[in-house]
Design a protein around this motif. Structure first.
Motif, PDB file in Angstrom:
ATOM      1  N   LEU A   1       0.880  -1.340   0.057  1.00 31.62           N
ATOM      2  CA  LEU A   1       0.011  -0.124  -0.094  1.00 31.62           C
ATOM      3  C   LEU A   1       1.065   1.171   0.008  1.00 31.62           C
ATOM      4  N   ALA A   2       1.965   1.371   0.831  1.00 31.47           N
ATOM      5  CA  ALA A   2       2.744   2.598   0.726  1.00 31.47           C
ATOM      6  C   ALA A   2       3.532   2.423  -0.471  1.00 31.47           C
ATOM      7  N   VAL A   3       3.952   1.594  -1.212  1.00 27.57           N
ATOM      8  CA  VAL A   3       4.495   1.540  -2.380  1.00 27.57           C
ATOM      9  C   VAL A   3       3.658   1.933  -3.416  1.00 27.57           C
ATOM     10  N   VAL A   4       2.150   2.000  -3.576  1.00 30.97           N
ATOM     11  CA  VAL A   4       1.403   2.265  -4.500  1.00 30.97           C
ATOM     12  C   VAL A   4       1.138   3.559  -4.125  1.00 30.97           C
ATOM     13  N   HIS A   5       1.004   4.080  -2.889  1.00 34.18           N
ATOM     14  CA  HIS A   5       0.806   5.187  -2.670  1.00 34.18           C
ATOM     15  C   HIS A   5       1.845   6.096  -2.991  1.00 34.18           C
ATOM     16  N   ALA A   6       2.993   5.791  -2.642  1.00 34.26           N
ATOM     17  CA  ALA A   6       4.287   6.708  -3.170  1.00 34.26           C
ATOM     18  C   ALA A   6       4.411   6.736  -4.605  1.00 34.26           C
TER      19      ALA A   6
ATOM     20  N   LEU B   1       1.578   7.040  -6.418  1.00 39.53           N
ATOM     21  CA  LEU B   1       0.798   8.029  -6.795  1.00 39.53           C
ATOM     22  C   LEU B   1       1.171   9.466  -6.610  1.00 39.53           C
ATOM     23  N   TRP B   2       1.895   9.792  -5.608  1.00 41.40           N
ATOM     24  CA  TRP B   2       2.325  10.954  -5.394  1.00 41.40           C
ATOM     25  C   TRP B   2       3.616  11.319  -5.856  1.00 41.40           C
ATOM     26  N   PHE B   3       4.637  10.351  -6.363  1.00 44.84           N
ATOM     27  CA  PHE B   3       5.956  10.870  -6.780  1.00 44.84           C
ATOM     28  C   PHE B   3       6.351  10.268  -7.941  1.00 44.84           C
ATOM     29  N   GLY B   4       5.518   9.248  -8.348  1.00 40.79           N
ATOM     30  CA  GLY B   4       6.069   8.464  -9.705  1.00 40.79           C
ATOM     31  C   GLY B   4       5.716   9.213 -11.129  1.00 40.79           C
ATOM     32  N   LYS B   5       5.639   8.367 -12.070  1.00 41.93           N
ATOM     33  CA  LYS B   5       5.513   8.920 -13.353  1.00 41.93           C
ATOM     34  C   LYS B   5       4.247   9.478 -13.636  1.00 41.93           C
ATOM     35  N   GLY B   6       3.332   8.877 -13.165  1.00 47.56           N
ATOM     36  CA  GLY B   6       1.602   9.401 -13.326  1.00 47.56           C
ATOM     37  C   GLY B   6       1.288   9.981 -12.055  1.00 47.56           C
ATOM     38  N   SER B   7       2.299  10.638 -11.173  1.00 48.01           N
ATOM     39  CA  SER B   7       1.599  11.371 -10.186  1.00 48.01           C
ATOM     40  C   SER B   7       0.841  12.489 -10.486  1.00 48.01           C
ATOM     41  N   VAL B   8      -0.059  12.856  -9.341  1.00 48.32           N
ATOM     42  CA  VAL B   8      -0.922  14.040  -9.182  1.00 48.32           C
ATOM     43  C   VAL B   8      -0.239  15.118  -9.453  1.00 48.32           C
TER      44      VAL B   8
END
Length: 103
Positions: A12-17, A19-26
């Protein structure tokens, strides 16, 4: 049971990270939306200019009126039997003639 919970929390932490810091982040998506809107405005402006130029090209291809107008306004050309008169809004400034001094 505790190991499974820890693994699930880690995932869950990896998915959440992601979401906020990855290639397709908000934040990245918001930036791309702003860039997209700016590009769409630029495209609309360019498209309007292209339509104006296309209309001008059609006018030049269809008749000589547009060619004559361009020659008159941009090049200052006149027909052979015409007299060119230019009107100005200001009167020319005429300086008084110098008075000759007598000896």
């Amino acid at each position: 049971m505790r190991v499974a919970t820890l693994i699930l929390l880690a995932l869950l932490a990896v998915v959440h990270a992601e979401l906020w810091f990855g290639k397709g982040s908000v934040p990245r998506v918001m930036t791309l939306r702003t860039e997209l809107e700016a590009q769409q405005k630029a495209n609309a402006t360019a498209q309007a200019r292209n339509q104006q130029l296309a209309a001008e090209v059609r006018d030049l291809q269809e008749g000589l009126e547009m060619v004559e107008e361009k020659a008159r306004t941009e090049l200052g050309m006149v027909k052979p039997d015409e007299i060119y008169v230019q009107m100005t809004s200001q009167l020319p400034q005429i300086s008084p003639a110098p008075v000759a001094s007598q000896p």
